[in-house]
Design an enzyme around this catalytic site. Structure first.
Site, PDB file in Angstrom:
ATOM      1  N   HIS A  63      -4.400  -0.405   7.996  1.00 40.10           N
ATOM      2  CA  HIS A  63      -4.612   0.961   7.461  1.00 40.10           C
ATOM      3  C   HIS A  63      -3.921   1.934   8.414  1.00 40.10           C
ATOM      4  CE1 HIS A  63      -6.411   4.142   5.256  1.00 40.10           C
ATOM      5  NE2 HIS A  63      -7.691   4.004   5.568  1.00 40.10           N
ATOM      6  N   HIS A  77       2.189  -1.355   0.150  1.00 34.27           N
ATOM      7  CA  HIS A  77       1.039  -0.491  -0.119  1.00 34.27           C
ATOM      8  C   HIS A  77       0.278  -1.044  -1.303  1.00 34.27           C
ATOM      9  CE1 HIS A  77      -1.326   3.123  -0.803  1.00 34.27           C
ATOM     10  NE2 HIS A  77      -1.034   3.432   0.438  1.00 34.27           N
ATOM     11  N   ASP A 114       3.421   5.150   7.306  1.00 34.88           N
ATOM     12  CA  ASP A 114       3.357   4.804   8.732  1.00 34.88           C
ATOM     13  C   ASP A 114       4.693   4.354   9.307  1.00 34.88           C
ATOM     14  OD1 ASP A 114       0.626   5.329   9.130  1.00 34.88           O
ATOM     15  OD2 ASP A 114       0.100   3.491   8.091  1.00 34.88           O
TER      16      ASP A 114
HETATM   17  N1  CMC Z   1       5.381  -7.509   5.062  1.00 34.63           N
HETATM   18  C1  CMC Z   1       5.607  -8.696   4.459  1.00 34.63           C
HETATM   19  N2  CMC Z   1       4.995  -9.096   3.331  1.00 34.63           N
HETATM   20  C2  CMC Z   1       4.107  -8.251   2.806  1.00 34.63           C
HETATM   21  C3  CMC Z   1       3.814  -6.997   3.372  1.00 34.63           C
HETATM   22  C4  CMC Z   1       4.496  -6.632   4.546  1.00 34.63           C
HETATM   23  N3  CMC Z   1       4.278  -5.456   5.124  1.00 34.63           N
HETATM   24  N4  CMC Z   1       2.880  -6.378   2.618  1.00 34.63           N
HETATM   25  C5  CMC Z   1       2.573  -7.218   1.630  1.00 34.63           C
HETATM   26  N5  CMC Z   1       3.325  -8.345   1.733  1.00 34.63           N
HETATM   27  C6  CMC Z   1       3.342  -9.482   0.805  1.00 34.63           C
HETATM   28  C7  CMC Z   1       2.063 -10.289   0.916  1.00 34.63           C
HETATM   29  O1  CMC Z   1       2.198 -11.316   1.890  1.00 34.63           O
HETATM   30  C8  CMC Z   1       1.923 -10.821  -0.480  1.00 34.63           C
HETATM   31  O2  CMC Z   1       2.870 -11.870  -0.652  1.00 34.63           O
HETATM   32  P1  CMC Z   1       2.515 -13.160  -1.573  1.00 34.63           P
HETATM   33  O3  CMC Z   1       2.378 -12.604  -2.958  1.00 34.63           O
HETATM   34  O4  CMC Z   1       3.653 -14.063  -1.387  1.00 34.63           O
HETATM   35  O5  CMC Z   1       1.213 -13.695  -1.033  1.00 34.63           O
HETATM   36  C9  CMC Z   1       2.412  -9.679  -1.354  1.00 34.63           C
HETATM   37  O6  CMC Z   1       3.344  -8.936  -0.533  1.00 34.63           O
HETATM   38  C10 CMC Z   1       1.303  -8.754  -1.838  1.00 34.63           C
HETATM   39  O7  CMC Z   1       0.623  -8.240  -0.676  1.00 34.63           O
HETATM   40  P2  CMC Z   1      -0.929  -8.043  -0.535  1.00 34.63           P
HETATM   41  O8  CMC Z   1      -1.315  -8.380   0.868  1.00 34.63           O
HETATM   42  O9  CMC Z   1      -1.634  -8.740  -1.658  1.00 34.63           O
HETATM   43  O10 CMC Z   1      -1.030  -6.497  -0.778  1.00 34.63           O
HETATM   44  P3  CMC Z   1      -2.297  -5.585  -0.475  1.00 34.63           P
HETATM   45  O11 CMC Z   1      -2.290  -4.536  -1.515  1.00 34.63           O
HETATM   46  O12 CMC Z   1      -3.525  -6.393  -0.328  1.00 34.63           O
HETATM   47  O13 CMC Z   1      -1.971  -4.973   0.972  1.00 34.63           O
HETATM   48  C11 CMC Z   1      -1.137  -3.581   2.664  1.00 34.63           C
HETATM   49  C12 CMC Z   1      -1.438  -3.710   1.164  1.00 34.63           C
HETATM   50  C13 CMC Z   1      -0.729  -2.140   2.955  1.00 34.63           C
HETATM   51  C14 CMC Z   1      -2.412  -3.879   3.458  1.00 34.63           C
HETATM   52  C15 CMC Z   1      -0.009  -4.570   3.025  1.00 34.63           C
HETATM   53  O14 CMC Z   1       1.168  -4.231   2.316  1.00 34.63           O
HETATM   54  C16 CMC Z   1       0.244  -4.600   4.524  1.00 34.63           C
HETATM   55  O15 CMC Z   1      -0.445  -5.317   5.236  1.00 34.63           O
HETATM   56  N6  CMC Z   1       1.260  -3.810   5.036  1.00 34.63           N
HETATM   57  C17 CMC Z   1       1.504  -3.744   6.452  1.00 34.63           C
HETATM   58  C18 CMC Z   1       0.494  -2.818   7.112  1.00 34.63           C
HETATM   59  C19 CMC Z   1       0.763  -1.366   6.777  1.00 34.63           C
HETATM   60  O16 CMC Z   1       1.883  -0.883   6.865  1.00 34.63           O
HETATM   61  N7  CMC Z   1      -0.315  -0.643   6.438  1.00 34.63           N
HETATM   62  C20 CMC Z   1      -0.261   0.796   6.168  1.00 34.63           C
HETATM   63  C21 CMC Z   1      -0.564   1.112   4.739  1.00 34.63           C
HETATM   64  S1  CMC Z   1      -0.098   2.794   4.272  1.00 34.63           S
HETATM   65  C22 CMC Z   1      -1.109   3.845   5.172  1.00 34.63           C
HETATM   66  C23 CMC Z   1      -2.548   3.693   4.954  1.00 34.63           C
HETATM   67  O17 CMC Z   1      -3.044   3.794   3.845  1.00 34.63           O
HETATM   68  O18 CMC Z   1      -3.237   3.465   5.932  1.00 34.63           O
END
Ligand code: CMC
Length: 435
Positions: free
Chosen positions: A268, A307, A363
């Site tokens: 987050h 996201h 971010d």
């Molecule tokens: N790098 C590589 N792969 C990714 C990333 C990433 N940053 N984000 C998602 N994926 C992949 C994930 O592994 C999954 O792949 P697969 O379908 O093969 O299993 C697919 O994309 C879908 O991801 P998810 O984890 O199901 O997506 P989510 O909606 O649960 O997570 C997130 C959203 C923001 C937590 C995630 O994208 C992430 O961990 N990003 C990195 C951390 C980050 O930058 N967070 C800040 C978010 S914006 C500011 C805020 O709101 O705080």
């Protein structure tokens, strides 16, 4: 449209159920009537991490994740960032309309009046170790304000709520600045109420022996814009915590502290700190392809990418890139920018990221700008928490005024043991064969 009905046929019993649609959603409580027999509890919704469950109705923030649209109270984020100050936007987020000149003046006075911390709160902050993480200090100190203002627990008293809102918005920059100076071993600087919200924050951060701090106007505006971009973001993890804790009628200080704790996680608000660590780890542009390959093979994530809601470019990231350019004209370019730009270019052309619709989020560039301004990565999430306090409070107030809201209490699908008997100590640990 209220007259739309979803018809569900239960193949177990061949019974048919009409479930009314409400704003394109069903009320999952309506599923309880789908039963195999009168003693059956009925069907529940199962949605870990709330992937497709609305927990509330809200009129504060609108996001269209596919189109990359963000609006507060109907106003596009791009216009707010260009034309308004942070406190104007705070007023909008809290009260629903942009302030008139008179309303803004009163609002600014109210916030300014509450920027000071009680000396005992200052002493509380002094008690942290020299290397305490600023976010841990921030969370604890926001919670500690609850002890200072015990009347804040009267959450159904509208004027009392308003006072606590002014207090918290007024005090979060002061707490944040003190966490920063604590780490440097510098004496805390008292608020200067001649300055704007953001300028005063800069004064509390960076004033040294000079009698009056004169903030650089470009840096002050860039920080103000970053605050606008972070003010609210509908039902994200920390806002959901604010609403959830607040639903028990806990006071706004402990509720906001809980929300800030949720914000601190690396998935987050803590992601901005992690982006800088990642750029440090990559080190040089020629190492980017190997880093991307390691992410694709499952070794960690590309921080600042992806996201839950945006499946398109995060509109905030575009504005931050612009604001960062303004800051670099004053501070010189952060060398990490080259790596970040190249990382973005390569990732956006890569099938893995295209297929999963992973774009830079808020971010990705904010930390690069903050670092150029002189902040250490440990401070980045605190800088996110200051403006998000406005969103938390607006959402908390909306939750308390919503007659449909009750104490948050999800259900579960129990997967543990059936009833069993307690064995004496000498029989425990013995695996009893089934049957
Ligand atoms: N790098 C590589 N792969 C990714 C990333 C990433 N940053 N984000 C998602 N994926 C992949 C994930 O592994 C999954 O792949 P697969 O379908 O093969 O299993 C697919 O994309 C879908 O991801 P998810 O984890 O199901 O997506 P989510 O909606 O649960 O997570 C997130 C959203 C923001 C937590 C995630 O994208 C992430 O961990 N990003 C990195 C951390 C980050 O930058 N967070 C800040 C978010 S914006 C500011 C805020 O709101 O705080």
């Amino acid at each position: 449209m209220t007259d739309e009905i979803l018809n569900i046929v239960d193949k177990r019993t061949n019974a048919s159920y009409d479930v009314p649609l409400f704003k394109d959603a069903i009320r999952t409580a309506d599923l309880k009537k789908i039963k195999t027999d009168p003693d059956d509890f009925g069907v529940m919704g199962y949605d870990p991490a709330f992937l497709n469950t609305a927990s509330c109705q809200s009129s504060i923030t609108f996001i269209d994740g596919d189109k990359g649209i963000l609006r507060y109270r109907g106003y596009p984020i791009e216009q707010l960032a260009e034309k308004c100050s942070f406190l104007e936007v705070a007023y909008l987020v809290l009260f629903g309309e942009l302030p008139t000149e008179e309303q803004l003046k009163k609002f600014v006075t109210n916030i300014t009046y509450h920027t000071m911390l009680h000396e005992t709160t200052k002493k509380f902050l002094e008690g942290f170790r020299y290397d305490a993480h600023p976010m841990g200090m921030f969370i604890s100190t926001v919670a500690a304000l609850s002890t200072m203002y015990p009347e804040s627990r009267h959450v159904h008293d509208a004027s009392n709520r308003e006072l606590q809102i002014y207090r918290l918005i007024g005090k979060v920059p002061t707490i944040a600045a003190y966490t920063y100076r604590h780490g440097l071993g510098f004496p805390y600087v008292y608020p200067d109420n001649d300055l704007t919200y953001t300028e005063n924050f800069m004064s509390m951060l960076w004033k040294m022996a000079e009698p009056k701090y004169h903030p650089n106007p470009v840096m002050a505006r860039a920080l103000d814009i970053l605050f606008i971009l972070h003010a609210d973001h509908e039902q994200n993890c920390s806002t959901n915590v604010m609403r959830s804790v607040g639903s028990s009628q806990a006071d706004p200080f402990v509720s906001a502290a809980a929300a800030a704790a949720a914000l601190s996680g690396p998935l987050h608000g803590g992601a901005n700190e992690e982006v800088l660590r990642m750029l440090d780890e990559i080190g040089t542009k020629d190492r980017i392809p190997a880093y991307i390959e390691s992410v694709k093979s499952g070794r960690g994530k590309l921080m600042g990418f992806g996201h839950r809601v945006y499946k398109n470019y995060d509109p905030r990231a575009r504005i931050i890139k612009w604001a960062a350019d303004q800051v670099f004209q004053v501070t010189g370019r952060n060398p990490k920018l080259e790596i970040a730009l190249e990382l973005e270019r390569i990732a956006l052309e890569d099938e893995y990221f295209i297929k999963r619709k992973l774009y830079p989020n808020v971010d990705f560039y904010s930390g690069i700008m903050y670092q150029a301004m002189g902040f250490k990565p440990e401070m980045f999430t605190v800088l996110f928490a200051i403006p998000r306090t406005v969103g938390w409070l607006a959402q908390w107030q909306e939750m308390l005024q919503d007659p449909e809201q009750k104490i948050t209490r999800p259900r579960q699908i129990y997967t543990g043991h059936e009833q069993r008997d307690v064995a004496p100590m000498d029989r425990r640990g013995v695996v009893v064969a089934a049957g």
